[in-house]
Design a protein around this motif. Structure first.
Motif, PDB file in Angstrom:
ATOM      1  N   ASN A   1       0.877  -1.177   0.000  1.00 20.36           N
ATOM      2  CA  ASN A   1       0.000   0.000   0.000  1.00 20.36           C
ATOM      3  C   ASN A   1       0.909   1.220   0.000  1.00 20.36           C
TER       4      ASN A   1
ATOM      5  N   ARG B   1      -4.046   1.005  -2.767  1.00 21.26           N
ATOM      6  CA  ARG B   1      -3.880  -0.389  -2.302  1.00 21.26           C
ATOM      7  C   ARG B   1      -2.903  -1.150  -3.190  1.00 21.26           C
ATOM      8  N   GLY B   2      -1.967  -1.827  -2.533  1.00 18.74           N
ATOM      9  CA  GLY B   2      -0.877  -2.488  -3.254  1.00 18.74           C
ATOM     10  C   GLY B   2      -1.321  -3.528  -4.265  1.00 18.74           C
ATOM     11  N   GLY B   3      -2.448  -4.187  -3.994  1.00 21.65           N
ATOM     12  CA  GLY B   3      -2.889  -5.252  -4.883  1.00 21.65           C
ATOM     13  C   GLY B   3      -3.227  -4.797  -6.292  1.00 21.65           C
TER      14      GLY B   3
END
Lengths: 74, 74, 74, 74, 74, 74, 74
Positions: free
Chosen positions: G40, G64-66
């Protein structure tokens, strides 16, 4: 040293007006009430936006974190 | 200090009428019976909506949490 | 206090006729035999439905929980 | 009490002819050799089906469990 | 008793020619060198196939397991 | 006994020119600097390719492992 | 021995201008403030780009990192 890590920023946004861009491209605007470790978010007076136009009033919502692209103070 | 964290809001909605927006865009409305840690939700008198129109009566359902975009009291 | 949490409802449906709506929109109807913690479900006399019409008889199936949108007693 | 939980049914299908419906809609038919906790499946004499027609002979395959919609004895 | 569990079959395929069908429908053929617990696979002389036709020579590749539909000895 | 397990091959590629095929079909070519347990990869002089043609110079990038189809020394 | 592992590179980018390519193809450019273990990212003065053209000013965001394909210093 890092300042204001991601969850610190979330904490600072409590009670503030925020905008959440979802993975499906929809924007939700409202007042942030709380969050948890999964980035699930409770918002008050939430509104669904289509670009900058109001599309629907959602009221209080609990949004699942997995749907979020980004969160921004407004 | 945070008030009403996400799972507190879920708890407060037990026995109340709620609306669940799914990731696929479908809305389910009904009375919330219970939930678990995965946000799996049991609802009574659940109805599938197409916009604001009733599309199908589903009765009692157990909805898997992973399909949820947001949950809202109505 | 919550009554009939999600996995309690699953337990009560054992031996009963159920309908499973899959994430891909397909409905499977049959008699529930058993489940596990991943919500994998064993059904007997399972039938694939297209709306309310019978599309295919599947017999006994083991359905992976990750494909499920909701489960409902019928 | 539950009878024949999901992994019990898998165990009973070892050595038997099974049909696997994949999430992408393709059917694979063959003899079940073994499985593991992820529901990865080894099959012998596997055949890819297009509806009820044979599309390709695959021989022995190791199928990853995450692709499975349901498994059925045939 | 089960014979040749999924990871036993992988082990037996080391040094052998294998075909990997990916989730996106592409076939990769080559000699299996090694694998790990995520089913990540190292292959030598890997070739991308379009049906049975050679589409591209890939040489040595490390393929991430999450992309795999099935693996088959050829 | 296995030789050159997947993460051994990654280790051997440090400092070498590699090609990464992404799940979305795009190819990235560059010099591998480092990796971690999630197969996140740091590359120098990374270039985005459209088939064999250069589409964009990306410079140094940190690529998230979850997007990778395969990695290959070139 | 590896130099500058993925999270070391992230650490070095704090306070610097970065470009993030998302999985959905959108580019976000801004100044990196902080990150966490899920990748993130907090950015200041974030801008959404359509190719090299400015599409929208986003200000401070928590991404968000995803959703990330790659991150690059600019």
């Amino acid at each position: 040293m890092q300042q204001e890590r991601p969850f610190d920023l979330l904490n600072k946004m409590i009670g503030q007006k925020i905008l959440i861009r979802l993975k499906n491209g929809i924007d939700i605007r409202g007042q942030m009430v709380s969050f948890d470790i999964h980035m699930n978010i409770v918002m008050d007076n939430a509104e669904e936006l289509d670009g900058s136009e109001l599309k629907a009033k959602l009221g209080t919502i609990l949004l699942r974190g997995g749907n979020i692209l980004f969160i921004s103070p407004v």
